[in-house]
Design an enzyme around this catalytic site. Structure first.
Site, PDB file in Angstrom:
ATOM      1  N   CYS A 204       0.833  -1.205   0.000  1.00 51.09           N
ATOM      2  CA  CYS A 204       0.000   0.000   0.000  1.00 51.09           C
ATOM      3  C   CYS A 204       0.868   1.256   0.000  1.00 51.09           C
ATOM      4  CB  CYS A 204      -0.968   0.038   1.174  1.00 51.09           C
ATOM      5  SG  CYS A 204      -2.116   1.438   1.071  1.00 51.09           S
ATOM      6  N   CYS A 380      -6.301   2.759  -2.131  1.00 53.04           N
ATOM      7  CA  CYS A 380      -5.546   3.039  -0.906  1.00 53.04           C
ATOM      8  C   CYS A 380      -6.274   4.119  -0.101  1.00 53.04           C
ATOM      9  CB  CYS A 380      -4.134   3.503  -1.246  1.00 53.04           C
ATOM     10  SG  CYS A 380      -3.108   3.757   0.214  1.00 53.04           S
TER      11      CYS A 380
END
Length: 452
Positions: A204, A380
C-alpha cells in the site's frame, strides 16, 4: 453499497476448518504417476496454492465454489495465524488493539481444501512439482503463487535491534504497531518525529504517510502540534504516485507544517543516540529524532526471486498483466504482492485480481481463450485525520478510477466509516470466503461455469 455489504454478511455461510484433514495432496515421488492417472480418470483437477494470505485464500475459496467435487485444492502455508494488516495503521493510531487484526488460519481454509502447514523451498515448473521445507514433494495440474512480500528489516543498519524501543517503531510489524501509539503519546514540545519511505515498492503505497497524518491530528487535539516537528522523509520524489492525490497531499503537508524531504533514503538507525542516517544526493545526512516510524525495504521472497518463475528484472513472479498467467508456464498463475503486476500492492487490488485469475484458470482448463483482463485497479484509503480519509482509487498508468459519487481526493468521513467498520468485516467474512469483490461488492464481475 452498504445494504449489499450487510446482506452479504447475513447470508455468508460459515467456513469449516480442514486443519485435521489428512494431507492427501502430498505424495511420494513414486506415487506421482498413479495419482495423476487417478485424477485423470475422475476428471479431478489438482490446484496447489502457495501462500495462505489474502490472495491465496481468496483464490482457494473462489476455486472451491467453482470446482465443487472436481477440484483437489492444496494450500501450502506455514503460519497458524492470519492478520488483517490494513488495520495496523489504526492500531498505530490507538483506535484498535492489534489483537483485532489476528485470527486463526485454520478458520479460513475452505472446507474442501487440504492445508499443508509447510513452506515451499523449490519450484520445479517444468515437472509441475514444488518441494517443501519438510521434504514433501507436491505435484499439481495448476499452480497459484501468492506468497506476499518479504520485509527486509536487516537492510537498514540498526533497525531490527532497535525496533520497539529508543523511539523506533513500524506499523508494518504486528510486534511493534502498538508501540507506535505509545511513542506518539510520549511526544513533547521540542520533539522531532520522522516518518520514512524506502526506495523499494511497499505494501500500500499510501500507508507510510497514514500514520503521519494521525500523529498530526493527535498532536493538534492535545494542543502541542505547533511545538513538535514532523518530517516526512521519503526516498521517492512525491507524496503519492498518482498526480491528483499527490497534489492534494502536498498542499496538505504545506498547510499543516509537515517538512517534506524527498530523495531521503533511511540507511541506519543509531538507537542509543536517537539518530537516523539518510542517504541523499548530497551525501549521508544524520538527523536527531525522538520518534521515528520506519517503513522497511520490501521485495520478493528469495524462494521466488531464485526460481524459474521470477521476472529477471524485478524478482517477482513473471505474469501477463492482464490475464495473470505466467508468461512461460501456462498452468501457473500469480496475484497480489508476489506478482510483478505494475500496480500498487494492496488488498483492494487482490479483490479485483482473484476473480480474473480464477476465471482465466477455468477457461484454460476448458480450452477456452483467457479473455478476462485485469486493468490494474487498486485502492488506498489514506487516513488524513482520526475522522477523515482520502480514498485513492486508480489503475494501470496511475489513471484515476474512482467508484464513489464524489471527488475522492477531498477528505471525507464516509471512507473512514468504511475503513473502521465495513472493510474489516468484508475481509474476514467476505473476501477470504470468496464472496467479496472489492468495488463490485457482492457481485462477481467474472462469469465462469462451474466444473462438474
Amino acid at each position: 453499497m452498504f445494504k449489499s455489504i450487510m446482506y452479504a454478511l447475513a447470508v455468508a455461510p460459515a467456513v469449516t476448518s480442514s486443519s485435521d484433514k489428512l494431507p492427501n495432496g502430498v505424495v511420494s515421488a513414486s506415487q506421482l504417476g498413479s495419482e495423476k492417472e487417478k485424477r485423470k480418470l475422475k476428471n479431478v483437477t489438482k490446484i496447489v496454492i502457495v501462500g495462505g494470505g489474502a490472495g491465496g485464500l481468496s483464490v482457494a475459496s473462489q476455486l472451491e465454489h467453482k470446482f465443487k467435487n472436481k477440484g483437489d485444492i492444496v494450500i501450502v502455508e506455514p503460519s497458524e495465524k492470519h492478520y488483517y494488516q490494513p488495520l495496523w495503521t489504526l492500531v498505530g493510531g490507538g483506535i484498535f488493539s492489534r489483537k483485532d487484526s489476528e485470527k486463526d488460519e485454520k478458520d479460513f481454509i475452505p472446507k474442501g481444501a487440504t492445508w499443508v502447514k509447510d513452506s515451499v523451498t523449490v519450484f520445479k515448473p517444468e515437472e509441475n512439482i514444488v518441494l517443501t521445507k519438510d521434504g514433501k514433494e507436491i505435484d499439481y495440474d495448476y499452480l497459484v503463487v501468492s506468497t506476499g512480500l518479504e520485509l527486509y528489516w536487516d537492510r537498514v543498519k540498526g533497525l531490527k535491534e532497535n525496533l520497539g524501543k529508543n523511539g523506533v517503531t513500524s506499523n508494518y510489524s504486528y510486534d511493534s504497531c502498538e508501540k507506535t501509539f505509545e511513542f506518539i503519546k510520549s511526544l513533547k514540545p521540542g520533539n522531532v518525529a520522522i516518518f520514512t519511505v524506502p526506495t523499494t515498492g511497499v505494501k500500500c503505497g499510501g500507508a507510510p504517510q497514514k500514520i503521519l497524518w494521525l500523529c498530526d491530528d493527535y498532536l493538534r487535539k492535545h494542543g502541542i502540534r505547533d511545538k513538535v516537528r514532523l518530517d516526512f522523509n521519503s526516498a521517492g520524489a512525491s507524496m503519492f504516485p498518482v498526480k491528483k492525490y499527490s497534489e492534494v497531499l502536498d498542499k496538505m503537508a504545506k498547510e499543516r507544517g509537515v517538512n517534506q524531504n524527498f530523495a531521503h533514503n533511511l540507511v541506519e538507525i543509531k538507537g542509543d543516540s536517537k539518530e537516523a542516517v539518510f542517504e541523499t544526493p548530497q551525501g549521508n545526512k544524520t538527523v536527531k529524532y525522538d520518534m521515528i516510524h520506519v517503513v522497511p525495504p520490501m521485495g520478493p521472497h528469495s524462494v521466488i526471486k531464485n526460481s524459474p518463475l521470477a521476472d529477471p528484472a524485478t524478482g517477482f513472479v513473471n505474469v501477463d498483466k492482464g490475464t495473470l498467467q505466467h508468461v512461460k508456464y501456462d498452468n501457473v498463475f500469480s496475484l497480489g504482492d508476489t506478482s510483478n503486476l505494475p500496480t500498487s500492492k494492496t488488498a483492494a487490488a487482490i479483490t479485483s485480481q482473484a476473480p480474473i485469475l480464477v476465471g482465466n484458470l477455468i477457461n484454460h482448463k476448458l480450452g477456452l481463450p483467457l479473455n478476462h483482463k485485469y486493468d490494474g485497479y487498486t485502492s488506498c484509503p489514506i487516513t488524513t485525520s482520526y475522522s477523515k480519509i482520502i480514498l485513492a482509487e486508480f489503475k494501470y498508468g496511475f489513471e484515476v478510477d474512482e467508484s464513489l459519487p464524489f471527488d475522492q481526493s477531498k477528505e471525507s468521513y464516509f471512507p473512514m466509516f468504511l475503513k473502521k467498520y465495513v472493510f474489516p468485516t468484508a475481509y474476514w467474512e467476505g473476501m477470504l470466503k470468496g464472496r467479496w469483490f472489492g468495488k463490485n461488492t457482492l457481485f462477481n464481475p467474472i462469469k465462469t461455469p462451474e466444473i462438474n
